[in-house]
Design an enzyme around this catalytic site. Sequence first.
Site, PDB file in Angstrom:
ATOM      1  CD  GLU A 100      -3.001   1.065   2.263  1.00 27.78           C
ATOM      2  OE1 GLU A 100      -3.429  -0.056   2.595  1.00 27.78           O
ATOM      3  OE2 GLU A 100      -3.453   2.128   2.730  1.00 27.78           O
ATOM      4  CE  LYS A 278      -6.680  -1.450   5.305  1.00 25.51           C
ATOM      5  NZ  LYS A 278      -5.785  -0.682   4.429  1.00 25.51           N
ATOM      6  CG  ASP A 294       0.517 -16.476  11.936  1.00 24.03           C
ATOM      7  OD1 ASP A 294      -0.220 -15.813  11.181  1.00 24.03           O
ATOM      8  OD2 ASP A 294       0.199 -17.582  12.402  1.00 24.03           O
ATOM      9  CG  HIS A 393      -3.709   7.582  -0.323  1.00 23.81           C
ATOM     10  ND1 HIS A 393      -4.890   7.306   0.291  1.00 23.81           N
ATOM     11  CD2 HIS A 393      -2.770   6.901   0.370  1.00 23.81           C
ATOM     12  CE1 HIS A 393      -4.679   6.505   1.321  1.00 23.81           C
ATOM     13  NE2 HIS A 393      -3.399   6.253   1.374  1.00 23.81           N
TER      14      HIS A 393
HETATM   15  C1  MEV Z   1      -6.311   3.186   4.681  1.00 24.51           C
HETATM   16  O1  MEV Z   1      -5.535   2.060   4.349  1.00 24.51           O
HETATM   17  C2  MEV Z   1      -6.306   3.404   6.181  1.00 24.51           C
HETATM   18  C3  MEV Z   1      -7.219   4.539   6.662  1.00 24.51           C
HETATM   19  O2  MEV Z   1      -8.529   4.325   6.198  1.00 24.51           O
HETATM   20  C4  MEV Z   1      -7.185   4.493   8.173  1.00 24.51           C
HETATM   21  C5  MEV Z   1      -8.182   5.412   8.841  1.00 24.51           C
HETATM   22  O3  MEV Z   1      -9.213   5.751   8.228  1.00 24.51           O
HETATM   23  O4  MEV Z   1      -7.920   5.780   9.997  1.00 24.51           O
HETATM   24  C6  MEV Z   1      -6.767   5.866   6.140  1.00 24.51           C
END
Ligand code: MEV
Length: 444
Positions: A100, A278, A294, A393
């Site tokens: 990513e 995430k 792992d 991004h």
């Molecule tokens: C993207 O990989 C991760 C985000 O969505 C985390 C978040 O929203 O805090 C940018």
Amino acid sequence: MISVLSIHIIMHAIKGDNMKSSNISGFYKMSIEERLKLVKEYADLSEEEILILSNTGCLDPAKADRMVENVIGTMPVTLGVATNFIVNGKEILVPMATEEPSVIAAASNSAKLVRVTGGFKATTTEPIMIGQIQLTHVEDVEKGKKAILDHKAELLELANSKDPMLIKLGGGARDLEVRIIDTIQGKMLINHLLVNCLDAMGANAVNTMAEAISPRMEELTGGKVYLRILSNLAIHRLARSEAIFSKEALGGEDVVNGILEAYAFAAADPFRAATHNKGIMNGIDAVVLATGNDFRAIEAGAHAYAAWKEGGYTPLTSYEKNANGDIVGTIELPMAVGLIGGATAVHPTAKACVKILGVKSASELAQIIVSVGLAQNFAAMKALATEGIQRGHMSLHARNIVSMAAEKMGIKATTELIDKIVPTLIKERKVRMDRAEELIKELQ
Ligand code: MEV
């Protein structure tokens, strides 16, 4: 002209080994070869390790064939290095394996903010894993529970007899807990064997011990054992990290407040908390993967812990304002990573990554990993609460879009072509294949 790289190498030679700094200005502007040279110097890597990292000498087919079944090849994942980290006073370059874009840059940016306030302060609990033994069909569960607890010492000794090496090094089975749970199949005795796994992730040791003591547990209770397996909800093997993000470095009170609003949202709403977590795992998984650990076990443990610790799904980080108006961030989650056994011990790239980190124990590795998770989460919250996530991004994304568009048109995506088209895509805010194709056509 003297290059940035030579300046760093000269400065490093002057400073000596114990004064290495992970704050390497312009690292992102260097070529891959220059970066590798610098990391080689930093971590004292051999020529062979450099070949491994540059992929030419990575995982040969014979070794790969011994790692999993039905091997037909390997799947390279991009490996970068996050800069600027100081964890418990130690300068650290952090290898991160991730596909990513922006993840490595974001972690490095947060770590740069934290340098100013002294770096991340991290701790771990003892590396205790839980092995679950499922005892069913026990006629009187209270009596069964008592029988097991009365024979705890014997059962622990039996478990420990299965791993003399772990015992010799100071680890081993420490305790046995018995829970009675109601299930759709009736009452069960769920036994938790607690094992100190030292520098191993521990799955093999724990599963072997759980299997070894099960027949005796059946004898003691008259029940029937089915499952004997480690739990990934490793609540006794936690890692924590804390960092201060200064109000001044963040650009003032508005940014501080925006970040606290973002945290309040995640703390109140599981839909947001899932994405918040995430983002944490973007950083954590990348280091876990780079070191051959792992990452599914870590993912399972992280999300289960997020759901378990307060009885509903919540963020794994928390943020508050201190008396100066700065933000204090903390993270806490299970971190069952090892330095011995598994892919960490055999995968040449993982071994080189461990060397770059310079860690000597699994607990040191866990402390770095959670610090990266905190840094990653903070960077995402800062971007989301200010300019939005897309701007950061866009640049790498636009480069990928131009490459894909060129490939679709049967044209070679040279750096020159990409450099010519990307600025227009970003300026027009049209980072799309169709626009990239139009611009490529115009150029031709
Ligand atoms: C993207 O990989 C991760 C985000 O969505 C985390 C978040 O929203 O805090 C940018």
